[in-house]
Each structure stands twice: as C-alpha cells, then as structure tokens.
Design a protein around this motif. Structure first.
Motif, short mmCIF file in Angstrom:
data_model
loop_
_atom_site.label_atom_id
_atom_site.label_comp_id
_atom_site.label_asym_id
_atom_site.label_seq_id
_atom_site.Cartn_x
_atom_site.Cartn_y
_atom_site.Cartn_z
N ALA A 42 43.52 39.98 42.91
CA ALA A 42 43.50 41.07 41.94
C ALA A 42 42.25 41.90 42.22
N GLN A 43 42.40 43.20 42.11
CA GLN A 43 41.32 44.15 42.34
C GLN A 43 41.17 45.02 41.10
N SER A 44 40.00 44.98 40.48
CA SER A 44 39.80 45.79 39.27
C SER A 44 39.65 47.26 39.63
N GLN A 45 40.01 48.12 38.69
CA GLN A 45 39.69 49.53 38.83
C GLN A 45 38.17 49.71 38.79
N VAL A 46 37.69 50.78 39.40
CA VAL A 46 36.27 51.10 39.32
C VAL A 46 35.91 51.34 37.85
N VAL A 47 34.82 50.73 37.40
CA VAL A 47 34.39 50.92 36.01
C VAL A 47 33.86 52.34 35.87
#
Length: 444
Positions: free
Chosen positions: A299-304
């Motif tokens: 899983a790869q989070s969106q850029v904060v």
C-alpha cells in the motif's frame, strides 16, 4: 463536504525518528495496550441536550436503535471538524458497520457523512471505523461558520454490536490564514518502488486497533498473520511525506483465502489514504490463487497535503493530515477453510519506507487560541499537539494514550514549529470512495 509568512521546518530529530532511530520496544507481556480509549461520554437520544465534544478522544456505547447526538462547539469561524468512529465488532456477521453524520442542526447530515459496512465472516474481533470531515471551499458556508455543529452516531447495522464500546475522535483544524485558491500544490500520486525486506526484521507486538498501534520508524518488522485478526502499526508523517508499506509472507498448505489478506494505510482521523494500483498493479506483487505460495502485496499512501485532506475526485481515496498514520493488516475469511485455520500462524514481514519532507506544501493556519494545526508526531486527539514557542522550534511530545505513557511508544521529539504560509487548493467536486462503501458528499 460530506464525509474529508515562513515554512514548517523539519529537524534532524525527525529524520532520526523515521529513518535511523531506535526500534520500537514491546510492552510487558507483549501487551499492545487497550483496544479503545477515551474520556467517557454519553450521547443524547431523542430530544435530550447533546453533550459537547471538543478536540479529543471519547468512549461511548453503540445504541441498540435510533441514534445518539453530540454537539461540536466551533472555536473559530472557518475551522474544519474531522470526526471518526471506531469499534471492535462481534464478528462472524454477513454485514457489520456504523454511520456517522454532521450537520448544522441535530440529526442533520448536510455538513458530511461517512459509513463503514462489510461482511466479517470468520473474524473474531473485526475492527471497523469510518470518518467524516466538514471541509468546504466556500468560506462563508454555514458548515464553515456555524457556532455549533452536531454529530449523529447511528445504531450499528448488526444488532449484535449494540452496546459495544465505540471510540469517537474529534479534531478541529484551524482555518487557513489566506483563502487563496491554488497556492498550495496538489501533488501527483507517487509511484511504487519495490522494497527489500531486511534479513532480520525487528520484533514488535502490533496493535489490535489504531488506538493501540505502536509508533515505529522505517524498516522491516516481523508479524504473525492469523486468519480473522487485524494488526496495526503507526507511522509519523509530516506534510509532503508519504509512506510505502509492503507485506511479504509464504503461505503454507491449508491457509485460507490468500486473496483476502489486505494491507492498507489510513490517516490520523482513520480515513483511507492510498494510491490506487487497481489498473497498474506493481510487477513484484504476488498473490497465489491457492496456498501454498509466495505473497507480496503493498500500500502506498497519498502525499500528505492540504489537497489530500479531503478530495472532490471520486478516483482519489485520501483523508491525509500531518500526523500519525496507520498501517492496517487484515486477514478475514476463516469460514472458508474450516476450524483448523483459526489456529494457523504465518510469519510475515512488513517493510516501511517514508519519503519526502515538508517544503512547499505546508499550510499556513490562522493563529487561534486553543487550536493547533496538525503535527507529524501526533495522533491529533490525544493531547500530543503542542504550540511552538515564540522564539524556538517546537518539540513534539511522546505519543501517549490519555491514561499515561506506554513503553512501546516511540518518543517523538524535535519537530519544528508550524510557520505561516497562505493558500488553499483549487475547488473540485467529489464523492467518498473507500473499500468499505461509497457515500455522496455535499460541498456547495
């Protein structure tokens, strides 16, 4: 709106915490701490006066029928409320869930709503959560300026969950200091980079919920996958940062439902924040059709970023604020493999990697007494937010639950103070999209 003059510097301590600090340590007897926590509160039913919820973490009980109401007193015009509900269900259900709504009057949902609903067959203690944000790009909208907003918590979908503890998270985000559209960047989704698991992963007892998740840094961690169980790790993320989470395991003969094993990233207020790889699955990911076999998923989070706190775009799944994010590993489905699967234990490695640093995308918040902007090392609702001193960078506190420090938490220190830059994001229209359900949002 249904559902989400300087810069913020980052000190060397942040880099040490995320990339080179000491590993998280286990609590005595590998106890991850309480599954839920918070200040006891009793929501109002019927025409009773609803209790006020300010920034914090609260514990109530799910109603058997109808709904419970709460009041959200606003500190400053233009602020945004982020609210989440979290509970551990009875499990083994064809559908469990709960719905929350926020409006300008009791029982209204005009400022946002969110819900979770999914089958939990084979899960002994399913962790269910949902979130809602009242953000709007209309600065004089009633949801942005009303003195009070009202939260409604509905009865659970499965009657077996009535009376179970529910944790309510409330965060009031200060208004921006300058309402200039398009001044803050809208980052492009990051690309996936294969991660190499460490030969000797660190041992750390994972949490059973986001509340009990230990704060960890970059690196590889050894987990034991158990069908029907949820495990959670916590990762601090600053503005302009993202985290990759990769799960590696080898499934033995008799393992149930390898395709059901999931790893996800959620933000501080428990909203999904992930780049979608549905159409372009990374080449190194492997899910065996039947066990045994090698398993690699991620899983790869969106850029904060301010743009990713809440999105109009139905294709963008994001509820990202600076603060503690959670890597959630779930393996449901033991009903498909018989009772022997319930005792199955599969060694696995979770590898974490954060990228980026706070630069151009740091929001500038209007100084408001009693309100503080999101901070990388905070869960936002547990008292770890600190105002920066006038003449020195701020030091982020140890991430602690309300009932005192836990030895498995990593001390977060040396975070720089929040500076002041104006900006907002360009307006877009969207609907809430998550793994748990789709709910249209109103924002006009």
């Amino acid at each position: 709106m249904d559902r989400p003059l300087g810069t913020l510097g980052t000190s060397a301590v942040v880099a040490v915490l995320l990339l080179g600090g000491p590993p998280a340590t286990a609590a005595p007897d590998d106890d991850p701490g309480p599954a839920l926590a918070g200040t006891p509160v009793a929501g109002a039913s019927g025409s009773a006066t609803p209790p006020a919820l300010t920034v914090g973490r609260y514990l109530d009980h799910l109603p058997a029928r109808g709904s419970l109401g709460y009041r959200l007193p606003r500190t400053a015009a233009g602020s945004t409320f982020h609210v989440a509900a979290l509970f551990v269900g009875a499990g083994d259900s064809v559908g469990e869930g709960v719905r929350i709504e926020v409006g300008t009057t009791p029982g209204d949902e005009g400022c946002g709503s969110g819900g979770v609903f999914r089958p939990t067959l084979g899960e002994q203690a399913p962790v269910l959560f949902t979130t809602v944000t009242t953000w709007t790009d209309v600065d004089d909208h009633e949801c942005a300026v009303a003195d009070d907003l009202f939260l409604t918590l509905h009865a659970p979908d499965d009657p077996a969950d009535a009376g179970r503890e529910v944790e309510l998270l409330v965060f009031e985000e200060p208004p921006l200091s300058d309402y200039g559209m398009g001044l803050l960047p809208d980052p492009a989704p990051p690309a996936w980079t294969p991660l190499a698991p460490a030969a000797s992963p660190r041992e750390v007892p994972p949490g059973t919920t986001p509340t009990s998740a230990p704060v960890v840094r970059d690196g590889s961690y050894r987990l034991t996958l158990r069908p029907g169980r949820t495990q959670v790790l916590a990762v601090p993320l600053d503005w302009d940062q993202t985290v990759q989470a990769q799960l590696d395991a080898r499934l033995p003969v008799g393992a149930p439902g390898p395709g059901e094993i999931a790893i996800d990233v959620v933000g501080p207020m428990l909203g999904t924040s992930e780049v979608s790889f549905t159409m372009t699955r990374p080449d190194d990911w492997t899910v065996p059709t039947t066990a045994p076999g090698r398993l690699r998923i991620g899983a790869q989070s969106q850029v904060v970023s301010y743009a990713h706190r809440d999105s109009y775009d139905a294709a963008v799944s994001t509820e990202a604020l600076a603060g503690i994010h959670y890597v959630v590993v779930r393996w449901p489905g033991t009903d498909q493999a018989g009772p022997a699967a319930a005792a199955l234990e599969v060694p696995a490695t979770v590898t974490l990697r954060t990228t980026g640093e706070a630069t151009d995308g740091v929001p500038s918040y209007t100084p408001v007494e009693g309100l503080l902007g999101p901070q990388a090392g905070s869960r936002l609702v547990d008292g770890t937010l600190q105002a920066p001193p006038v003449d020195a960078p701020a030091a982020a506190p140890v991430d602690e639950p309300e009932d005192g420090p836990q030895p498995w938490l990593v001390a977060v220190a040396g975070l720089a103070g929040i500076g002041v830059v104006g900006g907002l994001v360009r307006a877009r229209r969207r609907a809430v999209v998550s793994r748990e359900g789709t709910y249209p949002r109103h924002r006009d």
